[in-house]
Design a protein around this motif. Structure first.
Motif, PDB file in Angstrom:
ATOM      1  N   GLY A 188      -8.604   8.182  20.994  1.00  0.00           N
ATOM      2  CA  GLY A 188      -7.548   8.081  19.984  1.00  0.00           C
ATOM      3  C   GLY A 188      -8.002   8.713  18.678  1.00  0.00           C
ATOM      4  O   GLY A 188      -9.040   8.336  18.122  1.00  0.00           O
TER       5      GLY A 188
ATOM      6  N   ILE B 207      -7.461   2.314   7.363  1.00  0.00           N
ATOM      7  CA  ILE B 207      -6.764   1.023   7.425  1.00  0.00           C
ATOM      8  C   ILE B 207      -5.848   0.966   8.654  1.00  0.00           C
ATOM      9  O   ILE B 207      -5.883   0.006   9.435  1.00  0.00           O
ATOM     10  CB  ILE B 207      -5.980   0.759   6.110  1.00  0.00           C
ATOM     11  CG1 ILE B 207      -6.962   0.597   4.945  1.00  0.00           C
ATOM     12  CG2 ILE B 207      -5.093  -0.473   6.245  1.00  0.00           C
ATOM     13  CD1 ILE B 207      -6.330   0.574   3.564  1.00  0.00           C
TER      14      ILE B 207
ATOM     15  N   GLY C  59     -13.271  14.805   8.113  1.00  0.00           N
ATOM     16  CA  GLY C  59     -12.656  15.217   6.854  1.00  0.00           C
ATOM     17  C   GLY C  59     -11.706  14.188   6.280  1.00  0.00           C
ATOM     18  O   GLY C  59     -11.175  14.376   5.189  1.00  0.00           O
ATOM     19  N   ASP C  60     -11.502  13.107   6.995  1.00  0.00           N
ATOM     20  CA  ASP C  60     -10.525  12.097   6.565  1.00  0.00           C
ATOM     21  C   ASP C  60     -11.190  10.718   6.544  1.00  0.00           C
ATOM     22  O   ASP C  60     -11.770  10.299   7.553  1.00  0.00           O
ATOM     23  CB  ASP C  60      -9.339  12.099   7.545  1.00  0.00           C
ATOM     24  CG  ASP C  60      -8.190  11.219   7.078  1.00  0.00           C
ATOM     25  OD1 ASP C  60      -8.375  10.440   6.121  1.00  0.00           O
ATOM     26  OD2 ASP C  60      -7.109  11.302   7.682  1.00  0.00           O
TER      27      ASP C  60
ATOM     28  N   GLU D 240       1.478   9.276  -6.056  1.00  0.00           N
ATOM     29  CA  GLU D 240       2.104  10.590  -5.876  1.00  0.00           C
ATOM     30  C   GLU D 240       2.944  10.978  -7.097  1.00  0.00           C
ATOM     31  O   GLU D 240       2.970  12.129  -7.505  1.00  0.00           O
ATOM     32  CB  GLU D 240       2.996  10.558  -4.627  1.00  0.00           C
ATOM     33  CG  GLU D 240       3.189  11.897  -4.011  1.00  0.00           C
ATOM     34  CD  GLU D 240       3.841  11.788  -2.627  1.00  0.00           C
ATOM     35  OE1 GLU D 240       3.863  12.785  -1.940  1.00  0.00           O
ATOM     36  OE2 GLU D 240       4.353  10.694  -2.286  1.00  0.00           O
TER      37      GLU D 240
ATOM     38  N   THR E  42      -2.425  15.816   5.959  1.00  0.00           N
ATOM     39  CA  THR E  42      -1.854  16.982   6.660  1.00  0.00           C
ATOM     40  C   THR E  42      -2.962  18.013   6.939  1.00  0.00           C
ATOM     41  O   THR E  42      -2.954  18.649   7.987  1.00  0.00           O
ATOM     42  CB  THR E  42      -0.720  17.627   5.832  1.00  0.00           C
ATOM     43  OG1 THR E  42      -1.134  17.694   4.478  1.00  0.00           O
ATOM     44  CG2 THR E  42       0.546  16.839   5.906  1.00  0.00           C
TER      45      THR E  42
ATOM     46  N   ILE F 276       0.852  -1.203   0.000  1.00  0.00           N
ATOM     47  CA  ILE F 276       0.000   0.000   0.000  1.00  0.00           C
ATOM     48  C   ILE F 276       0.888   1.254   0.000  1.00  0.00           C
ATOM     49  O   ILE F 276       0.544   2.261  -0.614  1.00  0.00           O
ATOM     50  CB  ILE F 276      -1.020  -0.018   1.171  1.00  0.00           C
ATOM     51  CG1 ILE F 276      -2.140   1.003   0.946  1.00  0.00           C
ATOM     52  CG2 ILE F 276      -0.395   0.200   2.524  1.00  0.00           C
ATOM     53  CD1 ILE F 276      -3.105   0.656  -0.116  1.00  0.00           C
TER      54      ILE F 276
END
Ligand code: B1M
Length: 220
Positions: free
Chosen positions: A151, A110, A105-106, A56, A157, A48
């Protein structure tokens, strides 16, 4: 098939986005007696990561990255229950309660799922809220289950800021001292955790278990 050959086929199955192969290779690894966490770290995670690099560099487009993620998830669906089964359950008593999730937002989940599975395997009572979790849901759940730890995972970012916002919200609502807050995810560092006033940062799932134990005053 030799162990190293099997691990490298696992890596390839994720790079090439082949969920059925990834699931079958995970089962084969277990039959061979490999530890589920070893299979993940040495077989599937390199795949992954490589898919991320290819994306990228522009060699992969989003559909290919999604296929790689699906292959990774197919392997995790086989391995995660094994991790949860394998742990010491502390004779029915939970060590502490953890509310965990990926921040608002994320959608990456995994790594967070792996942290949740390993905590669970190590005797923690885990309440996994999934991904894209609002600060309100984190706090409501933590209050509802009287959590010891919260958590917050993030892979982007841009959404690291949601970790900071959650800590600010805890302060504003007068709940900061009630919970230990842990942060993690690929872009997160110990420095960031200190800057935003979190109680700790863990680099990976094994370290997250050690950190929770340490914060409980146990030997990590
Ligand atoms: Co995304 N993605 N992705 N992606 N993706 C990254 C994170 C990225 C670095 C890829 C890249 O550019 N090389 C990049 C972020 C760049 C940045 O922010 N600077 C990126 C991007 C940009 C995006 C999108 C925005 C792409 C787009 O749509 N244009 C989009 C995000 C949309 C959104 O969330 N709003 C997106 C989407 C996706 C997929 C859906 C295709 C898929 C996610 C599938 C899923 O999770 N359900 C995906 C994937 C797979 C990745 C990469 C390739 C791999 C992530 C992963 O699963 N790693 C990733 C590149 C990379 O990280 N190298 C990338 C394996 C996993 C086991 O490791 O998650 O790091 P990790 O978890 C570790 C530790 O970090 C730690 O322990 C875990 C286990 O050891 N940890 C904790 C994690 N949480 C913790 C919590 C803790 C403690 C430790 O305490 C609470």
């Amino acid at each position: 098939m030799e162990r190293d050959e099997l691990l490298s086929k696992m890596t390839d199955a994720v790079i090439n986005g082949l969920p059925a192969d990834a699931g079958e290779l995970a089962r084969r690894g277990l039959r061979l007696g490999l530890e589920p966490t070893d299979i993940i770290d040495r077989g599937f995670v390199p795949g992954i990561r490589r898919a991320g690099e290819l994306w990228e560099s522009g060699d992969y487009f989003l559909p290919e990255l999604v296929s790689s993620a699906e292959a990774m998830k197919a392997a995790m669906a086989v391995l995660q229950p094994e991790i949860e089964k394998s742990g010491s359950r502390n004779e029915g008593r939970s060590l502490a309660r953890v509310v965990i999730g990926t921040v608002e937002g994320d959608i990456h989940d995994i790594g967070k799922n792996l942290v949740a599975a390993l905590l669970s395997a190590n005797g923690f009572e885990v309440h996994d809220l999934g991904a894209n979790v609002s600060p309100e849901r984190f706090l409501d759940k933590a209050l509802e289950v009287d959590a010891d730890f919260i958590g917050l995972s993030t892979l982007l970012t841009t959404t690291m800021l949601s970790q900071r916002r959650f800590l600010e919200r805890l302060k504003e609502t007068g709940h900061r001292s009630r919970f230990k807050v842990l942060v993690g995810g690929a872009p997160v560092t110990g420095q960031w955790a200190a800057d935003i006033g979190a109680d700790g940062f863990a680099e990976n799932a094994v370290a997250a278990v050690g950190l929770c134990r340490k914060l409980l005053g146990e030997r990590p």
